[in-house]
Write a protein that holds these residues in place. Structure first.
Motif: not given
Length: 328
Positions: A108-114, A195-210
């Motif tokens: 959540s705290t990182v996704y806020e940047q998105c 898309a006309e405006k793509v922002y590619s960030t390095d924000y680690k905003a998603y927890f992926y569970r294997k």
């Protein structure tokens, strides 16, 4: 027949619709996912949370009582992830869409940047990164936007549908193909081209569970064949689309097709571990004009792989090396 549990919905279109597919998940895992969404700084009128139960053996609804007034719950016969996402899309009314698999969660705290980019920059797509580390790692960098065609032509696409938030109006009827494995690889490139405006960030905003029980980790022969066949189908489909596009868009999608073909050959080697499979599928690629791989310097990895994979001797050497490396 779908069973849709209706709850009071906001009359105002929300900013973000979160689509959460789930199937036979532990209730605590799904609750963690929902908690991560509700922890965001979105008011009840700014968010829409759609939980699509894809025919779980037992409905998790009884375990979701604390969320009942804040979600739309849909239960449908088991049709797979693509169909579950499509159901969510048919209900979503948000300006933006975010997929979150029910066994994962938002950091959540990182996704806020998105969300800051969504609120103040009016993007079409915001890419972010994933992690298996739950410790938040915020970034101070805000990238400049680029057109989707430029992005696809100059970057190695991470196609996972949960790896970006996007404007709903980009869809224009685009949906996931039901029953298809690797469905994100077919869906995402087509979306990005719009898309006309793509922002590619390095924000680690998603927890992926294997999870060892997930479908992509299945190792039986029937599943392996389907996985490879679906991958081949997607490559050919995207190639056919590229052939109908204007030159700039076509070149961008051709890059993606070439990279997917490289990934497909790699998967034949490492998943089937069969020279018979390898060479019969190489022959099929050749018949479609997809092999040898195009002589392009898309990336260092692609360049070296292409140089080796474009000869029979190189293919055998690559396969033997990869099998040995994957045993370690």
């Amino acid at each position: 027949m779908q069973n849709i549990q209706n709850f009071p919905q906001n009359k105002v279109s929300p900013l973000v619709s979160f689509i959460v597919p789930c199937y036979n998940l532990p209730a605590n895992m799904l609750c963690e996912c929902l908690d991560s969404i509700f922890a965001l700084s979105l008011s009840s009128t700014e968010r829409q949370v759609i939980v699509v139960d894809d025919g779980s053996s037992q409905s998790p609804l009884a375990e979701l009582s604390q969320y009942i007034d804040n979600i739309i719950y849909v239960r449908q016969p088991n049709k797979g992830l693509s169909a579950a996402r499509n159901t969510g899309l048919s209900i979503a009314t948000g300006k933006f869409i975010q997929f979150v698999d029910g066994d994962d969660k938002i950091i959540s705290t990182v996704y806020e940047q998105c969300l800051d980019i969504v609120r103040f920059k009016n993007p079409d797509v915001v890419f972010f990164d994933y992690t298996d580390n739950q410790v938040p790692q915020r970034s101070l960098k805000t990238p400049e936007p680029v057109e989707g065609t430029y992005y696809l032509a100059n970057n190695n696409l991470h196609a996972s549908a949960w790896g970006y938030i996007f404007k709903r109006n980009l869809l224009m009827g685009l949906r996931f193909t039901p029953g298809l494995l690797h469905e994100d690889e077919e869906f995402t490139p087509q979306l990005i081209l719009r898309a006309e405006k793509v922002y590619s960030t390095d924000y680690k905003a998603y927890f992926y569970r294997k999870r060892t029980g997930s479908i992509m980790n299945a190792t039986n022969k029937k599943h392996i064949i389907k996985r490879l066949n679906d991958f081949e189908h997607i490559i050919i489909h995207l190639r056919d689309i590229a052939n109908t596009l204007p030159a700039t868009d076509s070149l961008a999608l051709q890059r993606r097709v070439a990279q997917l073909t490289m990934d497909y050959i790699y998967n034949i080697m490492t998943v089937s571990r069969s020279k018979k499979q390898l060479f019969s599928r190489i022959d099929r690629l050749s018949a479609q004009g997809l092999y040898p791989l195009p002589s392009r310097n898309y990336s260092m990895k692609y360049t070296w792989f292409r140089r080796l994979a474009n000869t029979k001797t190189g293919l055998i050497l690559l396969m033997e090396t990869l099998i040995i490396a994957n045993k370690r």
